[in-house]
Design a protein around this motif. Structure first.
Motif, short mmCIF file in Angstrom:
data_model
loop_
_atom_site.label_atom_id
_atom_site.label_comp_id
_atom_site.label_asym_id
_atom_site.label_seq_id
_atom_site.Cartn_x
_atom_site.Cartn_y
_atom_site.Cartn_z
N UNK A 2 0.84 -1.19 0.00
CA UNK A 2 0.00 0.00 0.00
C UNK A 2 0.87 1.25 0.00
N UNK A 3 2.03 1.15 0.62
CA UNK A 3 2.97 2.27 0.65
C UNK A 3 3.40 2.66 -0.77
N UNK A 4 3.69 1.64 -1.61
CA UNK A 4 4.09 1.92 -2.98
C UNK A 4 2.96 2.56 -3.79
N UNK A 5 1.74 2.11 -3.54
CA UNK A 5 0.60 2.71 -4.23
C UNK A 5 0.46 4.19 -3.86
N UNK A 6 0.65 4.49 -2.60
CA UNK A 6 0.56 5.89 -2.15
C UNK A 6 1.70 6.71 -2.74
N UNK A 7 2.90 6.15 -2.79
CA UNK A 7 4.05 6.86 -3.36
C UNK A 7 3.80 7.19 -4.83
N UNK A 8 3.31 6.20 -5.61
CA UNK A 8 3.04 6.45 -7.03
C UNK A 8 1.90 7.44 -7.20
N UNK A 9 0.92 7.41 -6.30
CA UNK A 9 -0.17 8.38 -6.37
C UNK A 9 0.35 9.79 -6.13
N UNK A 30 0.10 2.88 -12.49
CA UNK A 30 0.88 1.98 -11.64
C UNK A 30 0.30 1.96 -10.23
N UNK A 31 -0.04 3.14 -9.71
CA UNK A 31 -0.61 3.22 -8.37
C UNK A 31 -1.93 2.46 -8.29
N UNK A 32 -2.74 2.55 -9.33
CA UNK A 32 -4.03 1.86 -9.34
C UNK A 32 -3.83 0.34 -9.36
N UNK A 33 -2.91 -0.14 -10.18
CA UNK A 33 -2.65 -1.57 -10.27
C UNK A 33 -2.13 -2.10 -8.94
N UNK A 34 -1.19 -1.40 -8.33
CA UNK A 34 -0.64 -1.84 -7.05
C UNK A 34 -1.72 -1.82 -5.97
N UNK A 35 -2.59 -0.82 -5.99
CA UNK A 35 -3.66 -0.77 -5.00
C UNK A 35 -4.61 -1.95 -5.14
N UNK A 36 -4.97 -2.32 -6.38
CA UNK A 36 -5.86 -3.46 -6.57
C UNK A 36 -5.20 -4.77 -6.14
N UNK A 37 -3.92 -4.91 -6.40
CA UNK A 37 -3.19 -6.10 -5.94
C UNK A 37 -3.21 -6.16 -4.42
#
Length: 54
Positions: A2-9, A30-37
């Protein structure tokens, strides 16, 4: 994860403010894909935890 999703956002928002449309779109994607994962793994973890208790 979730940290990576927030960083990309955050990168996407900063790039959008500065006018870098391509970079902002890519980072948001990228942030959206990581968040769904993350969301799928979270649900799997909760279901596995519930089955282990029973």
């Amino acid at each position: 994860m979730l940290r990576y999703a927030i960083i990309f956002l955050v990168i996407a928002v900063i790039a959008a403010v500065l006018g870098f449309g391509g970079i902002a779109g890519a980072a948001a994607g990228i942030a959206e894909i990581i968040f769904y994962i993350f969301l799928v793994l979270f649900v799997i973890g909760i279901v596995a935890h519930l089955f282990r208790r029973a």
